[in-house]
Design an enzyme around this catalytic site. Structure first.
Site, short mmCIF file in Angstrom:
data_model
loop_
_atom_site.label_atom_id
_atom_site.label_comp_id
_atom_site.label_asym_id
_atom_site.label_seq_id
_atom_site.Cartn_x
_atom_site.Cartn_y
_atom_site.Cartn_z
N TYR A 95 92.83 -28.66 1.54
CA TYR A 95 91.37 -28.63 1.66
C TYR A 95 90.93 -27.58 2.68
O TYR A 95 90.03 -26.79 2.41
CB TYR A 95 90.85 -30.02 2.06
CG TYR A 95 89.34 -30.09 2.10
CD1 TYR A 95 88.61 -30.40 0.96
CD2 TYR A 95 88.65 -29.84 3.29
CE1 TYR A 95 87.23 -30.45 0.99
CE2 TYR A 95 87.27 -29.89 3.34
CZ TYR A 95 86.56 -30.20 2.19
OH TYR A 95 85.19 -30.24 2.24
N ALA A 96 91.60 -27.57 3.82
CA ALA A 96 91.25 -26.61 4.88
C ALA A 96 91.32 -25.19 4.34
O ALA A 96 90.44 -24.36 4.60
CB ALA A 96 92.19 -26.77 6.06
N SER A 106 88.82 -14.59 8.97
CA SER A 106 87.41 -14.93 8.77
C SER A 106 86.50 -13.73 8.99
O SER A 106 86.64 -13.01 9.97
CB SER A 106 86.98 -16.05 9.72
OG SER A 106 85.58 -16.23 9.64
N HIS A 108 83.65 -14.03 9.90
CA HIS A 108 82.83 -14.34 11.08
C HIS A 108 83.31 -13.55 12.30
O HIS A 108 82.53 -13.25 13.18
CB HIS A 108 82.80 -15.84 11.34
CG HIS A 108 81.90 -16.59 10.39
ND1 HIS A 108 80.54 -16.61 10.53
CD2 HIS A 108 82.17 -17.32 9.29
CE1 HIS A 108 80.00 -17.34 9.56
NE2 HIS A 108 80.97 -17.78 8.77
N ASP A 115 76.07 -18.03 8.59
CA ASP A 115 75.85 -19.25 7.82
C ASP A 115 74.42 -19.69 8.06
O ASP A 115 73.99 -19.84 9.21
CB ASP A 115 76.82 -20.36 8.26
CG ASP A 115 78.27 -20.02 7.96
OD1 ASP A 115 78.51 -19.13 7.12
OD2 ASP A 115 79.15 -20.66 8.56
N GLU A 161 80.08 -21.19 -1.43
CA GLU A 161 79.45 -21.41 -0.12
C GLU A 161 78.03 -20.85 -0.14
O GLU A 161 77.82 -19.69 0.21
CB GLU A 161 80.25 -20.73 1.00
CG GLU A 161 81.61 -21.36 1.26
CD GLU A 161 82.23 -20.95 2.60
OE1 GLU A 161 81.60 -20.16 3.34
OE2 GLU A 161 83.33 -21.44 2.90
N HIS A 164 76.76 -19.04 3.18
CA HIS A 164 77.45 -17.93 3.86
C HIS A 164 77.03 -16.57 3.30
O HIS A 164 77.27 -16.26 2.13
CB HIS A 164 78.96 -18.13 3.73
CG HIS A 164 79.78 -17.08 4.42
ND1 HIS A 164 80.54 -17.32 5.55
CD2 HIS A 164 79.98 -15.76 4.14
CE1 HIS A 164 81.17 -16.21 5.92
NE2 HIS A 164 80.85 -15.24 5.08
ZN LIG Z 1 80.53 -18.77 6.98
#
Ligand SMILES: [Zn+2]
Length: 193
Positions: A95-96, A106, A108, A115, A161, A164
C-alpha cells in the site's frame, strides 16, 4: 528489481522524478520561498516560480468565490523517508508503495509539487469539490499539471491523486499535457522518439 537512475538535472522544471529516477540525498532547491499564509495551512515552501504561480492561481480562484490551500509542498529527503516508513508501518509495504514515495523518489523534494485541498483541508476528497473542477481545467494556465491522473497508475506507478499538482513552468507544454491527457512520463518519452 527495476534500475534506479540518479537525476542529474534537478533544477530543470521538467525534471522527471519517480520510482526509476531519484534525487540525491543532498539535493535541496536553492530558491525555496514561503507561500503566503492565506493560501497554505502554514509554513509551506515551493521554488520561487512555482510559489508565485500557485499564489496567482489561489488568488484567481477566490475571484469566483472558491478557495484552495497548499497542504503539502517541499519535503526534504529525510522527511520523505520517514513519511514512507510510517505508511509501511501503518498500512504495509504494498500500500505504501502505491501512495507514497521512498526518500529521493518524491517530486515534493523538487519544491515543484503541491498537494491542494479546499478549505476543509480534506485533500483525499478534493475531487468531490468545485475547487477541483476548476483547478483541473485551469492549472495549466499557471504552468501546473495534474501529475497522477486516473487510469494511469501503470505509467506513473501511483494511484490517482486528484490533489497532487506539479509545476513545470512552460504553459504551452502544460496545455499540451492537459489537452492530450498525458502524464509527464508519456510527454517526455514522446520527445525522445
Ligand atoms: Zn503530493
Amino acid at each position: 528489481m527495476k534500475d534506479i537512475f540518479l537525476v542529474d538535472n534537478p533544477d530543470d522544471y521538467l525534471t522527471l522524478v519517480n520510482k526509476s529516477y531519484k534525487l540525491s540525498k543532498e539535493y535541496i532547491p536553492s530558491d525555496l520561498e514561503l507561500i503566503d499564509e492565506r493560501y497554505s495551512d502554514g509554513n509551506k515552501y515551493l521554488r520561487k516560480k512555482a510559489k508565485i504561480a500557485f499564489e496567482k492561481m489561489a488568488c484567481d480562484i477566490m475571484k469566483i468565490g472558491l478557495k484552495i490551500i497548499a497542504v503539502s509542498t517541499y519535503r526534504s529527503y529525510e522527511y520523505q523517508g520517514s513519511l514512507f516508513n510510517s505508511y509501511v508501518l501503518d498500512k504495509g509495504y504494498g500500500y505504501a508503495d502505491m501512495c507514497s514515495a521512498k526518500a529521493g523518489c518524491s517530486e515534493h523534494q523538487l519544491g515543484l509539487a503541491v498537494d491542494i485541498a479546499n478549505e476543509s483541508l480534506d485533500y483525499d476528497n478534493f475531487d468531490k469539490t468545485k475547487e477541483f473542477d476548476w483547478v483541473c481545467d485551469n492549472c495549466y494556465k499557471y504552468g501546473f499539471i495534474l501529475r497522477y491522473p486516473k487510469d494511469k497508475s501503470d505509467i506513473t506507478g501511483y494511484k490517482y491523486e486528484p490533489w497532487h499538482y506539479r509545476y513545470i513552468d512552460d504553459i504551452g507544454i502544460a496545455k499540451y499535457i492537459y489537452d492530450n491527457n498525458l502524464t509527464l512520463e508519456e510527454y517526455l518519452s514522446n520527445l525522445k522518439r
